[in-house]
Each structure stands twice: as C-alpha cells, then as structure tokens.
Design an enzyme around this catalytic site. Structure first.
Site, PDB file in Angstrom:
ATOM      1  N   ALA A  64      -0.018 -21.856 -27.728  1.00 43.25           N
ATOM      2  CA  ALA A  64      -0.624 -22.565 -28.856  1.00 43.25           C
ATOM      3  C   ALA A  64      -0.358 -21.728 -30.103  1.00 43.25           C
ATOM      4  CB  ALA A  64      -2.119 -22.716 -28.621  1.00 43.25           C
ATOM      5  N   GLY A 110      -0.161 -21.913 -23.781  1.00 39.45           N
ATOM      6  CA  GLY A 110       0.035 -23.367 -23.792  1.00 39.45           C
ATOM      7  C   GLY A 110       1.425 -23.777 -23.308  1.00 39.45           C
ATOM      8  N   GLU A 113       1.175 -23.765 -19.648  1.00 37.24           N
ATOM      9  CA  GLU A 113       0.347 -24.940 -19.327  1.00 37.24           C
ATOM     10  C   GLU A 113       1.138 -26.241 -19.467  1.00 37.24           C
ATOM     11  OE1 GLU A 113      -2.637 -23.414 -22.124  1.00 37.24           O
ATOM     12  OE2 GLU A 113      -4.124 -23.826 -20.581  1.00 37.24           O
ATOM     13  N   GLU A 133      -3.889 -15.317 -22.743  1.00 37.22           N
ATOM     14  CA  GLU A 133      -5.039 -15.596 -23.625  1.00 37.22           C
ATOM     15  C   GLU A 133      -6.065 -14.475 -23.639  1.00 37.22           C
ATOM     16  OE1 GLU A 133      -3.639 -17.789 -21.592  1.00 37.22           O
ATOM     17  OE2 GLU A 133      -3.301 -19.657 -22.681  1.00 37.22           O
TER      18      GLU A 133
HETATM   19  N1  COA Z   1       1.676 -18.717 -32.258  1.00 35.54           N
HETATM   20  C1  COA Z   1       2.173 -18.591 -33.494  1.00 35.54           C
HETATM   21  N2  COA Z   1       3.298 -17.917 -33.774  1.00 35.54           N
HETATM   22  C2  COA Z   1       3.959 -17.379 -32.749  1.00 35.54           C
HETATM   23  C3  COA Z   1       3.508 -17.475 -31.421  1.00 35.54           C
HETATM   24  C4  COA Z   1       2.309 -18.196 -31.185  1.00 35.54           C
HETATM   25  N3  COA Z   1       1.822 -18.373 -29.972  1.00 35.54           N
HETATM   26  N4  COA Z   1       4.374 -16.815 -30.619  1.00 35.54           N
HETATM   27  C5  COA Z   1       5.329 -16.323 -31.413  1.00 35.54           C
HETATM   28  N5  COA Z   1       5.088 -16.659 -32.696  1.00 35.54           N
HETATM   29  C6  COA Z   1       5.887 -16.338 -33.886  1.00 35.54           C
HETATM   30  C7  COA Z   1       5.678 -14.906 -34.320  1.00 35.54           C
HETATM   31  O1  COA Z   1       4.523 -14.775 -35.114  1.00 35.54           O
HETATM   32  C8  COA Z   1       6.949 -14.657 -35.099  1.00 35.54           C
HETATM   33  O2  COA Z   1       6.835 -15.289 -36.360  1.00 35.54           O
HETATM   34  P1  COA Z   1       7.302 -14.522 -37.695  1.00 35.54           P
HETATM   35  O3  COA Z   1       8.776 -14.249 -37.479  1.00 35.54           O
HETATM   36  O4  COA Z   1       7.020 -15.494 -38.789  1.00 35.54           O
HETATM   37  O5  COA Z   1       6.489 -13.263 -37.758  1.00 35.54           O
HETATM   38  C9  COA Z   1       7.995 -15.436 -34.301  1.00 35.54           C
HETATM   39  O6  COA Z   1       7.271 -16.414 -33.557  1.00 35.54           O
HETATM   40  C10 COA Z   1       8.778 -14.582 -33.326  1.00 35.54           C
HETATM   41  O7  COA Z   1       7.855 -13.914 -32.479  1.00 35.54           O
HETATM   42  P2  COA Z   1       7.799 -12.306 -32.329  1.00 35.54           P
HETATM   43  O8  COA Z   1       6.426 -11.951 -31.884  1.00 35.54           O
HETATM   44  O9  COA Z   1       8.299 -11.640 -33.571  1.00 35.54           O
HETATM   45  O10 COA Z   1       8.868 -12.113 -31.155  1.00 35.54           O
HETATM   46  P3  COA Z   1       8.895 -10.941 -30.083  1.00 35.54           P
HETATM   47  O11 COA Z   1      10.200 -11.046 -29.407  1.00 35.54           O
HETATM   48  O12 COA Z   1       8.547  -9.641 -30.708  1.00 35.54           O
HETATM   49  O13 COA Z   1       7.721 -11.303 -29.036  1.00 35.54           O
HETATM   50  C11 COA Z   1       6.408 -12.759 -27.653  1.00 35.54           C
HETATM   51  C12 COA Z   1       7.796 -12.486 -28.274  1.00 35.54           C
HETATM   52  C13 COA Z   1       6.462 -14.114 -26.989  1.00 35.54           C
HETATM   53  C14 COA Z   1       6.104 -11.685 -26.595  1.00 35.54           C
HETATM   54  C15 COA Z   1       5.329 -12.723 -28.742  1.00 35.54           C
HETATM   55  O14 COA Z   1       5.733 -13.579 -29.793  1.00 35.54           O
HETATM   56  C16 COA Z   1       3.977 -13.163 -28.299  1.00 35.54           C
HETATM   57  O15 COA Z   1       3.270 -12.411 -27.642  1.00 35.54           O
HETATM   58  N6  COA Z   1       3.541 -14.393 -28.686  1.00 35.54           N
HETATM   59  C17 COA Z   1       2.235 -14.883 -28.433  1.00 35.54           C
HETATM   60  C18 COA Z   1       2.074 -15.298 -26.990  1.00 35.54           C
HETATM   61  C19 COA Z   1       0.649 -15.759 -26.729  1.00 35.54           C
HETATM   62  O16 COA Z   1      -0.289 -14.993 -26.810  1.00 35.54           O
HETATM   63  N7  COA Z   1       0.514 -17.038 -26.405  1.00 35.54           N
HETATM   64  C20 COA Z   1      -0.762 -17.611 -26.076  1.00 35.54           C
HETATM   65  C21 COA Z   1      -1.404 -18.171 -27.273  1.00 35.54           C
HETATM   66  S1  COA Z   1      -2.988 -18.871 -26.847  1.00 35.54           S
END
Ligand code: COA
Length: 258
Positions: A64, A110, A113, A133
């Site tokens: 999400a 999500g 999910e 989460e």
């Molecule tokens: N919501 C909003 N933005 C997200 C996102 C999410 N769930 N997941 C990734 N992004 C965005 C990042 O903020 C970043 O945006 P920016 O370039 O404007 O800063 C872009 O996507 C790239 O992600 P980034 O974190 O820089 O890539 P990474 O390779 O360093 O890490 C992940 C990849 C997937 C490990 C990391 O993005 C992450 O942990 N995301 C969240 C996962 C999560 O907690 N999901 C559950 C949400 S309830």
C-alpha cells in the site's frame, strides 16, 4: 486509466499496475481503478481470463502507498482496509474468470496480498514476497493474515507476519505460495500460456471450479454441498453436452459459455 495499463492477448486481459517510480505501490487511485477494471472483467464476455502484473523490472507491487498513511486514524485505517477488501481483493478472489498473478519482483504488503487474492501465482526468479507491516507498527489489512495462513500454513505465516522478513521465489515455490518460478523474461509467456489453456475450457465449468474451491474457505458454505450443486447444475448446460459429445465423437469440443 491513470495507474493501470491494460492489454488484450486473445481473450486474456493483462492488467499492469503502472507506477514503477513508486514500485507500483497501491494508492487510492490504483484501488479505485482496479475495482472498476474488475467490474469490466465480470461484465465483458470477451474477457475469459486475467493476468495481473507490475510495471518495470523491480516490483510487482511494493505494498500500500505508505505516503497516504499519515492522514489516517483508526476509523480511516478501518475504512481503507474494508474498502480495499470489498472493492478489489474479494472481487478478484471471487471473480468467476481465472485471475493469475505474474509476480515480477517485490510483492510486499498489499502486493503480496494482491498476489494471494489471485487464483494462483507464477513468479519470476527475481520475485520476493513478504508482509512487512510490523516494521510500520501495523498488520496487513487487505486479507494478508488470512490468505497467507491458508496458503502456506499457520507456522510459516506467523513467522513471516511477525518478522516482516521477505522470502525469495524458490522459497515461495517450496511453501506452495507460487505454482512456478521462471526466468523474468519468460514470466509473461508462461502466464499467458496457462491462461490460454484455461480459455479453451468451458467457461461455466471454470466458474464452477473457482466457486467450489473458494467454498473450502467460506465458513457459511459446505464445500462438498457446493460441489454437488454446481456439478449437477452443469449437466443442464449446452457446454457439458458438447463436452461429452465431442469426447464420444473423438473431436475437440467447441464451448460456447452456456
Ligand atoms: N509506498 C510508497 N512508496 C513506496 C513504497 C510504498 N509501499 N515502496 C516503495 N516506494 C517508493 C519509495 O519511497 C521510492 O520513492 P522515491 O524514489 O520517490 O523516494 C521508490 O518507491 C523506490 O523505492 P526505494 O525504497 O528507494 O527502493 P529500494 O530498492 O531501496 O527498496 C523496498 C525497495 C521494496 C525494499 C522498499 O521500497 C520498501 O521497503 N518499501 C516498502 C515496503 C512495505 O513496507 N510495504 C508494505 C506497506 S503497508
């Protein structure tokens, strides 16, 4: 559509979540558009099956959209989970046409999910699955605690939910979370070939398989009774008569969907 791209491959609709710069995170707009596309899937007789995937090489869906969380309180969080579950995840799970997830990278929160709401999953070998989460002080809200437990068993699900750790594609295969792991460049072809095979079958029989298999997880239904009823009803369809006739006449059946 602002956040989805749609393409047709014969009778298979491919829905691509198209926010690659945000790793295809599910914001309100994506949820709204997925809901509307699923309504079209229900109503459009040209669509026989659906594949859901993510845009770009890195992510299926990374969860999400966390940037929308700051504005939420208890009521807002509950409404978000309820709306998402009703309008998208349940609609996918109960769709009477097969919905396949082609998981091309991160499937987190999500995203995991969404993949689990699909009828089955095919993964690229770069896929990673997880419910992170707890790292945000939350739990899954789009059905993850339920579907993960049903799909991989309570012990493994509990560990993934409580650690927030990711598993790679071979582990997901071993856990039964995905049906196949293929090289990323073969992912869409694999998903399309499975969808096209299903497209050759009788649509009402496919719908019956989905309804009966879903009844296993529905406490309000007796799955065996559901199976008996659907099995019986299908004998009144032209396609069941065609199926038996084609077998006896040693030819391929031509199914019409009624
Ligand atoms: N919501 C909003 N933005 C997200 C996102 C999410 N769930 N997941 C990734 N992004 C965005 C990042 O903020 C970043 O945006 P920016 O370039 O404007 O800063 C872009 O996507 C790239 O992600 P980034 O974190 O820089 O890539 P990474 O390779 O360093 O890490 C992940 C990849 C997937 C490990 C990391 O993005 C992450 O942990 N995301 C969240 C996962 C999560 O907690 N999901 C559950 C949400 S309830």
């Amino acid at each position: 559509m602002q956040t989805l791209s749609l393409s047709f491959h014969n009778h298979t609709l491919v829905i691509t979540i198209n926010r690659p710069d945000k790793l295809n995170a599910l914001n309100k707009k994506v949820i709204e558009e997925l809901s509307s596309v699923m309504d079209d899937v229900y109503n459009n007789t040209e669509i026989k099956s659906v594949i859901i995937t993510g845009s770009g090489p890195r992510a299926f869906v990374a969860g999400a959209d966390i940037s929308e969380f700051a504005a939420l309180d208890a009521n807002g969080g509950k409404a978000m989970a309820e709306k998402g579950q009703m309008q998208v995840f349940n609609k996918i799970e109960h769709c009477v046409k097969p919905v396949i997830a082609a998981v091309n990278g991160f499937a987190l929160g999500g995203g995991c999910e969404l993949a689990m709401a699909c009828h089955f999953r095919i993964a690229g070998n770069n896929a990673q699955f997880g419910q992170p989460e707890v790292n945000l002080g939350l739990i899954p809200g789009y059905g993850g605690t339920q579907r993960l437990t049903l799909l991989i068993g309570k012990g493994r699900a509990m560990e993934l939910l409580m650690t927030g750790s990711m598993i790679d594609a071979p582990t997901a295969l071993q856990y039964g979370l995905v049906n196949y792991v293929v090289p990323p460049e073969e992912l869409m072809n694999k998903a399309l070939s499975v969808a096209e095979l299903i497209n050759t079958k009788a649509p009402l029989a496919i719908a019956g398989c989905i309804k009966a298999a879903n009844a296993v997880f529905d406490e309000s239904k007796n799955g065996y009774e559901t199976e008996i009823n659907i099995f019986g009803e299908l004998f009144d369809t032209a396609d069941a008569k065609e199926g038996a006739a084609a077998f006896l006449e040693k030819r391929q059946p031509v199914f019409k969907g009624f």
